[in-house]
Write an enzyme that holds these catalytic residues in place. Structure first.
Site, PDB file in Angstrom:
ATOM      1  CD  GLU A 147      -3.042  -0.966   0.190  1.00  0.00           C
ATOM      2  OE1 GLU A 147      -3.064   0.065  -0.512  1.00  0.00           O
ATOM      3  OE2 GLU A 147      -3.888  -1.873   0.071  1.00  0.00           O
ATOM      4  CG  ASP A 294      -5.646  -7.253  -7.801  1.00  0.00           C
ATOM      5  OD1 ASP A 294      -4.558  -7.506  -7.249  1.00  0.00           O
ATOM      6  OD2 ASP A 294      -6.508  -6.511  -7.286  1.00  0.00           O
ATOM      7  CD  GLU A 388     -14.755  -5.215  -1.040  1.00  0.00           C
ATOM      8  OE1 GLU A 388     -13.722  -4.867  -0.455  1.00  0.00           O
ATOM      9  OE2 GLU A 388     -15.234  -4.548  -1.972  1.00  0.00           O
ATOM     10  CD  GLU A 406     -10.451  -1.509  -7.876  1.00  0.00           C
ATOM     11  OE1 GLU A 406      -9.388  -1.312  -7.250  1.00  0.00           O
ATOM     12  OE2 GLU A 406     -11.580  -1.262  -7.391  1.00  0.00           O
TER      13      GLU A 406
END
Length: 915
Positions: A147, A294, A388, A406
């Site tokens: 992150e 991803d 989610e 996204e």
């Protein structure tokens, strides 16, 4: 960009190791050709409407960014419900989610290049000065390497990229002298100790001040990391090396990527979700394109674009072929086992895979991108936001939605690739839903539960970094942006890195020498951009023809899922494999099939494993049957107008809000506040919704006391100070063990934090009106134009009518089974005694972390759930054979599954994994 062209059209060959400028120019020609086809056959959105929507995005950003700067800065993030900053250590821990917070003004750094994209150059210059003046990167705090890299390092590099661009233009940032780059370099060196492993894979966390392993660091003992965590570093680290000339950053990121490539499963060419950073063993062996993996795939392709290294493209193409062979089951993308890729690892998908259609656009594979994007859009249209996680038959699996960007990202890229105005309408829907359901007075609040519309006191930094950037670019024309966006590549956090870095400070080997590619057939990777006459036929309705079959994929018929049946299952006319939902223990043929699973062939073994997984999920679903769904408390009076929605726990007694009209009224505190005796202020709560505090007596007793005083509803507020639905499972209030049919009013439970929002509103505005319902109601735009809330007398008259209606309707309540739905977290139902040591009637596997909720709920609320189908089937069979009970029928299943305990435990562990 790398898809084979072939045939006439735009299949221009691109030489290997061609400079990016040539690749980009070729792709641009393809894009123009493709766009011209679309606009010829579809009515484009007018320039005026696009400008209007673009201005609306600007206003929304100002609302979010302005409230962060006013109420939260210099904290990392804004808490939009309580209008204050989220500071690590001062709020209840949310677990891994808090690892993004490092006391470095995260939202400000993450928003830097968004300010420039939105043409807010003066605000950008002010923001850069604040970062240089206020931000400290030497804090004693443990943060996520992943992150911190994508948000902070990426944010600093994106800000630097656009700062030097503005300086070259000569109007803004003339004072700038690479200060952001120096901060980025400082942060890069702070992250490097994480790579001190034998494999080269980084530790998942690091202390910004003390690094790794030191006693004061409080980290360095982890053994596992996710594939995306280790594989999403190359863009930022390579850019830092290219900007500064310090090659060490790119070297470390490449080494991590090389190791992941070497550890891929060779027969399937897939990678797992979690890997041991010391041994390289796969810890979680399921593989997909969503959470945990991803951006690893994303960075392989984008590393080729930015750095021009052929090996990254070869790796991506190899993985992509495996994804389309095993994981892609149009329009779904389902996780599989890396060793048995024909076997689905789960029957649900997570929201993070919504980025994949955008990546497919960059790859040049448009058709599956259109299909998956349309499926996701249909889910959004059902629930306003993308849950989610959701199942293959489009039921809610995890109900949260933290305003993820996204889907907006993929919408933008699909519009850029096709020019189809349909995607402008999709973007318009996203804007409307954000304003209608997520906007609150102090920003935009994440959705706690997409089914009820309740909010979470959370506005993540990525919302400003990505969502507004993609939405603005979707509606902007080239002249609306002060620089050429095509000269930059987006990182996974949508930060902008200039493409000219591909020719700057090239000290790295252009070919990976640690990996062998002898098993790859280069003929599979033609160096051409997509052929638009194949991707976009002369039929202008081509994309519509792809979307049309998916229009009803998420509808009230509750489709049974679109799980691909393996080709092997249909050999020689064989029957499809037995599914758990179809299983009947009284059917001899089904029992015989069950016995053969795992014994006859590898195909039967795969069918057996899939059957076990489905039975486990079905069993979990049955356990949740009696759990009541969460409810909503919506503040509808001035100045909230329905914009604040609080997650509320239900009661097992009183008016069922899911079967009757919502209850609306002003709130009033009861005296005594605990509601455990006859109220001394009945005139204050008459015709209103009474506020009472938890504790000292039973919930049912509280309800009777406020009902006798004339209240039309009750809200119990937790007496445990600081409790919140963000960090605790919801309560469902139980009765007192006696007949509670005399309680006619609705009762809801709020944790302390949510209750304080109402109490604070009363102190500030005196009269506060709320709506108690099973789901937040649409906001009335006319209400927001009213200067004064409706009068108290009107509310009381309405309340009296509601009481009469309730009395008339209550006799009609029957004992029909609940709809298939569950609490946002595994609920903790209280015992009859409302005390701290009350016995719990929660499910056996109660989970206190809302992020680990495994709910399975109908998207439209009108579908018959599997449990009801099985129950109806059971009742039918009981009518014909009274001596056979459902409990006896399931015993053969238990005895058969007992032989597979090890596999069952593996599936259960997988089911408990978080996003």
């Amino acid at each position: 960009m790398s898809e084979a062209g072939g045939g006439p059209g735009c299949g221009f060959p691109v030489p290997q190791r061609a400079p990016w400028s040539l690749v980009a120019a070729t792709a641009a020609l393809c894009l123009v050709s493709a766009t011209s086809v679309w606009t010829a056959g579809a009515a484009p959105m007018s320039r005026e409407e696009k400008q209007k929507l673009g201005n609306q995005v600007l206003e929304m950003f100002d609302h979010a960014y302005g409230n962060y700067m006013e109420h939260a800065y210099p904290a990392d993030e804004l808490m939009p419900l309580t209008c204050r900053g989220r500071v690590r250590g001062q709020e209840p821990s949310r677990g891994d989610v808090d690892d993004a917070l490092g006391k470095f003004s995260l939202t400000l750094i993450d928003s830097l290049d968004t300010l420039v994209v939105l043409n807010k150059t003066k605000e950008f210059e002010d923001a850069v000065r604040k970062v240089l003046r206020d931000v400290n990167l030497d804090n004693d705090v443990v943060v996520s390497v992943f992150e911190t890299n994508i948000r902070v390092l990426g944010g600093l590099l994106g800000g630097h990229s656009l700062a030097i661009m503005l300086k070259e233009k000569g109007e803004y940032m003339q004072w700038y002298n690479d200060e952001l780059l120096q901060m980025a370099k400082q942060l890069g060196y702070k992250l490097l100790p994480a790579f001190n492993t034998t494999s080269g894979l980084p530790y998942p966390r690091i202390n910004l001040k003390f690094g790794i392993r030191k006693p004061e660091a409080r980290t360095g003992t982890e053994t596992d990391t996710c594939t995306a965590c280790a594989g999403t570093l190359i863009l930022e680290f390579a850019a830092l090396s290219r900007f500064t000339g310090a090659t060490i950053f790119e070297e470390y990121a490449r080494k991590a990527l090389d190791f992941l490539w070497e550890k891929r499963q060779r027969s399937s060419n897939l990678v797992g979700v979690t890997i041991n950073i010391h041994t390289g063993d796969w810890v979680r062996k399921d593989s997909g394109v969503g959470a945990g993996i991803d951006s690893y795939y994303e960075y392989l392709l984008k590393a080729y674009v930015l750095l021009g290294d052929d090996s990254f493209l070869e790796r991506f193409n190899t993985h992509y072929d495996a994804i389309m062979r095993y994981i892609s089951q149009p329009p779904l993308l389902l996780d599989v086992h890396i060793h048995k890729p024909m076997l689905n690892a789960r029957t649900w998908m997570d929201a993070l895979l919504a980025f994949f259609p955008g990546l497919q656009v960059l790859k040049g594979d448009i058709r599956p991108a259109i299909e998956t994007h349309e499926m996701l859009y249909q889910v959004i249209k059902k629930h306003n936001f993308l849950p989610e996680a959701f199942t293959t038959d489009f039921r809610v699996h995890w109900a949260q939605h933290p305003l993820r960007p996204e889907f907006a990202e993929s919408t933008y890229f699909l519009y850029k690739a096709t020019g189809d105005p349909y995607y402008l309408e999709v973007g318009k829907t996203l804007i409307e839903n954000l304003n209608k359901y997520a906007r609150v007075p102090c920003g935009f609040a994440a959705m706690k539960d997409v089914r009820t519309g309740s909010h979470e006191d959370r506005m993540d930094s990525f919302f400003l970094a990505e969502m507004f950037k993609y939405l603005y670019l979707l509606f902007a024309d080239k002249e609306d942006i002060i620089f050429d966006i095509e000269d930059y590549i987006f990182t996974t956090e949508a930060h902008l890195l200039p493409l000219w870095l591909s020719t700057t400070n090239q000290s790295m080997s252009k070919k990976n020498t640690t990996s062998e590619y002898t098993e790859l057939d280069d003929s599979n990777f033609d160096w051409t951009c997509p052929n638009t006459q194949i991707l976009f036929p002369n039929d202008p309705l081509y994309a519509q023809s792809i979307r049309e079959p998916l229009k009803n994929v998420v509808d009230k018929s509750c489709p049974r899922g679109i799980i691909r049946v393996r080709e092997e299952s249909f050999r020689s006319g064989a029957k499809p494999p037995l599914r758990a939902r179809d299983f009947m223990a009284t059917n001899p043929e089904h029992l015989e099939i069950l016995k053969k699973m795992g014994a006859a062939s590898s195909i039967d073994a795969e069918d057996g494993l899939r059957f076990m997984q489905e039975m486990i999920e079905l069993s979990s679903q049955q356990q949740k049957e009696q759990q009541l769904p969460p409810r909503a408390v919506q503040i509808v009076s001035h100045p909230f107008f329905g914009r604040v929605v609080l997650t509320a726990g239900p009661a097992q007694f009183g008016l069922d809000l899911s079967k009757h009209k919502e209850t609306r009224g002003f709130v009033a505190s009861s005296k005594p506040y605990n509601g455990c005796s006859e109220l001394t202020n009945p005139e204050a709560v008459m015709g209103k919704i009474a506020l009472i505090q938890r504790g000292q007596c039973m919930f049912a007793e509280k309800a009777r006391n406020i009902q006798n005083a004339g209240a039309i509803g009750g809200i119990v507020i937790d007496d445990n100070e600081g409790s919140s639905s963000d960090t605790a499972p919801l309560f469902q209030m139980a009765g007192d063990g006696k007949d509670t049919d005399d309680i006619k009013i609705p009762m809801l439970f709020l944790f302390s934090k949510e209750g304080s929002i109402i109490l604070d509103a009363i102190r500030e505005y005196e009269e506060v009106e709320v709506l108690l319902s099973d789901k937040a109601k649409d906001r009335d735009p006319e209400m927001e134009n009213e200067e004064q809330p409706s009068s108290e007398n009107d509310s009381q008259n309405q309340s009296a009518e509601q009481m009469t209606s309730i009395s008339q309707e209550i006799d009609l309540i029957d004992q029909e089974s609940l709809e298939e739905t569950s609490l946002n977290s595994h609920p903790e139902s209280l015992s009859p005694a409302d005390t701290d040591n009350a016995a719990s009637v929660s499910p056996s596997e109660q989970n206190s972390n809302p992020a680990e909720n495994h709910e399975t709920t109908s998207l439209d609320g009108e579908c018959t759930d599997l449990d009801n189908q099985l129950q109806e089937q059971s009742e039918t069979e009981e009518d014909s054979s009274p001596n056979v009970s459902w409990g006896k029928k399931v015993q053969p299943i238990d005895s058969i599954l007992a032989d597979w305990n090890e596999d069952i435990e593996a599936f259960e562990m997988m089911e408990k994994d978080e996003l």
